[in-house]
Each structure stands twice: as structure tokens, then as C-alpha cells.
Design a protein around this motif. Structure first.
Motif, PDB file in Angstrom:
ATOM      1  N   ASP A  67       0.806  -1.228   0.000  1.00 17.34           N
ATOM      2  CA  ASP A  67       0.000   0.000   0.000  1.00 17.34           C
ATOM      3  C   ASP A  67       0.835   1.274   0.000  1.00 17.34           C
ATOM      4  O   ASP A  67       0.639   2.166   0.816  1.00 17.34           O
ATOM      5  N   ILE A  68       1.775   1.364  -0.923  1.00 14.43           N
ATOM      6  CA  ILE A  68       2.605   2.558  -1.061  1.00 14.43           C
ATOM      7  C   ILE A  68       1.911   3.532  -2.011  1.00 14.43           C
ATOM      8  O   ILE A  68       1.520   3.163  -3.115  1.00 14.43           O
ATOM      9  N   GLU A  69       1.767   4.773  -1.577  1.00 15.38           N
ATOM     10  CA  GLU A  69       1.102   5.790  -2.384  1.00 15.38           C
ATOM     11  C   GLU A  69       2.047   6.354  -3.442  1.00 15.38           C
ATOM     12  O   GLU A  69       3.265   6.298  -3.301  1.00 15.38           O
ATOM     13  N   ASN A  70       1.464   6.930  -4.493  1.00 13.11           N
ATOM     14  CA  ASN A  70       2.250   7.617  -5.513  1.00 13.11           C
ATOM     15  C   ASN A  70       3.075   8.710  -4.869  1.00 13.11           C
ATOM     16  O   ASN A  70       2.640   9.345  -3.909  1.00 13.11           O
ATOM     17  N   THR A  96      32.476   0.619   5.052  1.00 13.80           N
ATOM     18  CA  THR A  96      33.132  -0.638   4.686  1.00 13.80           C
ATOM     19  C   THR A  96      32.122  -1.709   4.310  1.00 13.80           C
ATOM     20  O   THR A  96      32.498  -2.795   3.890  1.00 13.80           O
ATOM     21  N   GLU A  97      30.843  -1.417   4.481  1.00 16.12           N
ATOM     22  CA  GLU A  97      29.775  -2.336   4.089  1.00 16.12           C
ATOM     23  C   GLU A  97      29.030  -1.705   2.912  1.00 16.12           C
ATOM     24  O   GLU A  97      29.000  -0.489   2.759  1.00 16.12           O
ATOM     25  N   GLY A  98      28.415  -2.556   2.098  1.00 13.98           N
ATOM     26  CA  GLY A  98      27.706  -2.069   0.923  1.00 13.98           C
ATOM     27  C   GLY A  98      26.497  -1.227   1.291  1.00 13.98           C
ATOM     28  O   GLY A  98      25.829  -1.482   2.283  1.00 13.98           O
ATOM     29  N   PHE A  99      26.225  -0.212   0.458  1.00 15.15           N
ATOM     30  CA  PHE A  99      25.091   0.666   0.721  1.00 15.15           C
ATOM     31  C   PHE A  99      24.580   1.260  -0.589  1.00 15.15           C
ATOM     32  O   PHE A  99      25.245   1.188  -1.628  1.00 15.15           O
ATOM     33  N   VAL A 100      23.397   1.840  -0.520  1.00 10.92           N
ATOM     34  CA  VAL A 100      22.841   2.580  -1.650  1.00 10.92           C
ATOM     35  C   VAL A 100      21.963   3.695  -1.102  1.00 10.92           C
ATOM     36  O   VAL A 100      21.281   3.527  -0.091  1.00 10.92           O
ATOM     37  N   LEU A 101      22.029   4.857  -1.742  1.00 12.29           N
ATOM     38  CA  LEU A 101      21.154   5.994  -1.469  1.00 12.29           C
ATOM     39  C   LEU A 101      20.577   6.397  -2.818  1.00 12.29           C
ATOM     40  O   LEU A 101      21.333   6.649  -3.754  1.00 12.29           O
ATOM     41  N   LYS A 102      19.267   6.457  -2.908  1.00 14.43           N
ATOM     42  CA  LYS A 102      18.655   6.703  -4.210  1.00 14.43           C
ATOM     43  C   LYS A 102      17.300   7.356  -4.027  1.00 14.43           C
ATOM     44  O   LYS A 102      16.590   7.086  -3.056  1.00 14.43           O
ATOM     45  N   THR A 103      16.922   8.206  -4.968  1.00 14.00           N
ATOM     46  CA  THR A 103      15.575   8.764  -5.002  1.00 14.00           C
ATOM     47  C   THR A 103      14.770   7.967  -6.010  1.00 14.00           C
ATOM     48  O   THR A 103      15.224   7.735  -7.134  1.00 14.00           O
ATOM     49  N   ILE A 104      13.575   7.525  -5.604  1.00 16.99           N
ATOM     50  CA  ILE A 104      12.712   6.764  -6.502  1.00 16.99           C
ATOM     51  C   ILE A 104      11.361   7.458  -6.611  1.00 16.99           C
ATOM     52  O   ILE A 104      10.933   8.154  -5.703  1.00 16.99           O
ATOM     53  N   THR A 105      10.715   7.269  -7.754  1.00 12.83           N
ATOM     54  CA  THR A 105       9.376   7.795  -7.966  1.00 12.83           C
ATOM     55  C   THR A 105       8.427   6.622  -8.133  1.00 12.83           C
ATOM     56  O   THR A 105       8.700   5.710  -8.921  1.00 12.83           O
ATOM     57  N   VAL A 106       7.356   6.630  -7.378  1.00 17.20           N
ATOM     58  CA  VAL A 106       6.373   5.556  -7.429  1.00 17.20           C
ATOM     59  C   VAL A 106       5.145   6.063  -8.173  1.00 17.20           C
ATOM     60  O   VAL A 106       4.564   7.077  -7.802  1.00 17.20           O
ATOM     61  N   ARG A 107       4.799   5.359  -9.231  1.00 13.22           N
ATOM     62  CA  ARG A 107       3.577   5.628  -9.981  1.00 13.22           C
ATOM     63  C   ARG A 107       2.822   4.319 -10.070  1.00 13.22           C
ATOM     64  O   ARG A 107       3.321   3.370 -10.666  1.00 13.22           O
ATOM     65  N   ASN A 108       1.669   4.256  -9.492  1.00 15.58           N
ATOM     66  CA  ASN A 108       0.933   2.996  -9.379  1.00 15.58           C
ATOM     67  C   ASN A 108       0.007   2.763 -10.558  1.00 15.58           C
ATOM     68  O   ASN A 108      -1.184   2.595 -10.398  1.00 15.58           O
ATOM     69  N   SER A 109       0.562   2.725 -11.755  1.00 19.60           N
ATOM     70  CA  SER A 109      -0.254   2.362 -12.908  1.00 19.60           C
ATOM     71  C   SER A 109      -0.263   0.849 -13.014  1.00 19.60           C
ATOM     72  O   SER A 109       0.607   0.160 -12.502  1.00 19.60           O
ATOM     73  N   LYS A 110      -1.243   0.307 -13.713  1.00 17.44           N
ATOM     74  CA  LYS A 110      -1.325  -1.148 -13.839  1.00 17.44           C
ATOM     75  C   LYS A 110      -0.109  -1.703 -14.569  1.00 17.44           C
ATOM     76  O   LYS A 110       0.318  -2.802 -14.316  1.00 17.44           O
TER      77      LYS A 110
END
Length: 128
Positions: A67-70, A96-110
Motif C-alpha cells: 500500500d505505497i502511495e504515488n 566498509t559495508e555495501g550501501f545505496v542511497l537513491k531517489t525513486i518515484t512511485v507511480r501505481n499504474s497497472k
């Protein structure tokens, strides 16, 4: 009048459910199967924060957030190899450990709701 108010409330309630869908995030390129991956997504401009932790299998992890909103989210994840729930750093402050920082866009189309967002962890090169 009561019927009108009830109709509006039902419409608003249904609208809330149609703007949310499941979000799958697939993390690959994990150095080994030791420890766990900790992940957090935080909505930009809202107070919504979602966190999960998962064991690693075959050098990857899949996370499903319900249930993540746009909207736009800040994603952060790291490979907690030693189980201390902190991202370890060397004396210079470099992780010293793996990581990620990222911006994502959620669009809930079918069309896009069934696709996973693919992310790869970054492991800094250790120079001795």
C-alpha cells in the motif's frame, strides 16, 4: 443530504485505496550472504517512513512494501554483514559495508505496479 455525504465519504475512501499499490524493491550485487540487508524508504514531503530487514539469499534480496502511495521517496539500504545494525566505517569515515542511497518515484499504474525497482549496492574500494 445524508445520502450525498455518504456518497462523498465512499468516493474518498475508494480513492485512497486506488492510489496505493505494492512496491517491490530488488537488491542485487550483494558481496556475500553474511548478515542482513536493512532498507528504508521515506516519502519526500510527507511523514511516511517504511523499514524492513531481510536475510540474503543467492547474493540478493527482494522487499515488498504494501500500500505505497504515488510520490517521490528517498531509498536507503545497507548490507549489515556483522549484525550490529550500523553501517561500519573505516578511520576516514568511508563505509566498509555495501550501501545505496537513491531517489525513486512511485507511480501505481497497472503497467508498472508489477515491476520491481532494481537497485545495486555500492561497496567502496578499500585501499590499504
Amino acid at each position: 443530504m445524508k445520502r450525498f455525504i455518504l456518497s462523498v465519504l465512499v468516493f474518498v475512501g475508494v480513492s485512497c485505496f486506488t492510489n496505493a499499490a505494492d512496491l517491490t524493491i530488488s537488491i542485487n550485487g550483494i558481496r556475500n550472504n553474511k548478515g542482513k540487508v536493512l532498507i528504508m524508504i521515506k516519502s519526500v514531503g510527507k511523514d511516511a517512513t517504511f523499514q524492513k530487514m531481510k536475510e540474503i539469499t543467492n547474493d540478493s534480496c527482494n522487499f515488498v512494501f504494501k500500500d505505497i502511495e504515488n510520490g517521490t521517496y528517498k531509498l536507503s539500504a545497507f548490507h549489515d554483514e556483522n549484525g550490529n545494525y550500523n553501517i561500519d566505517k573505516d578511520e576516514k569515515g568511508i563505509p566498509t559495508e555495501g550501501f545505496v542511497l537513491k531517489t525513486i518515484t512511485v507511480r501505481n499504474s497497472k503497467a508498472s505496479s508489477n515491476e520491481a525497482i532494481k537497485v545495486k549496492l555500492f561497496y567502496p574500494v578499500m585501499i590499504k
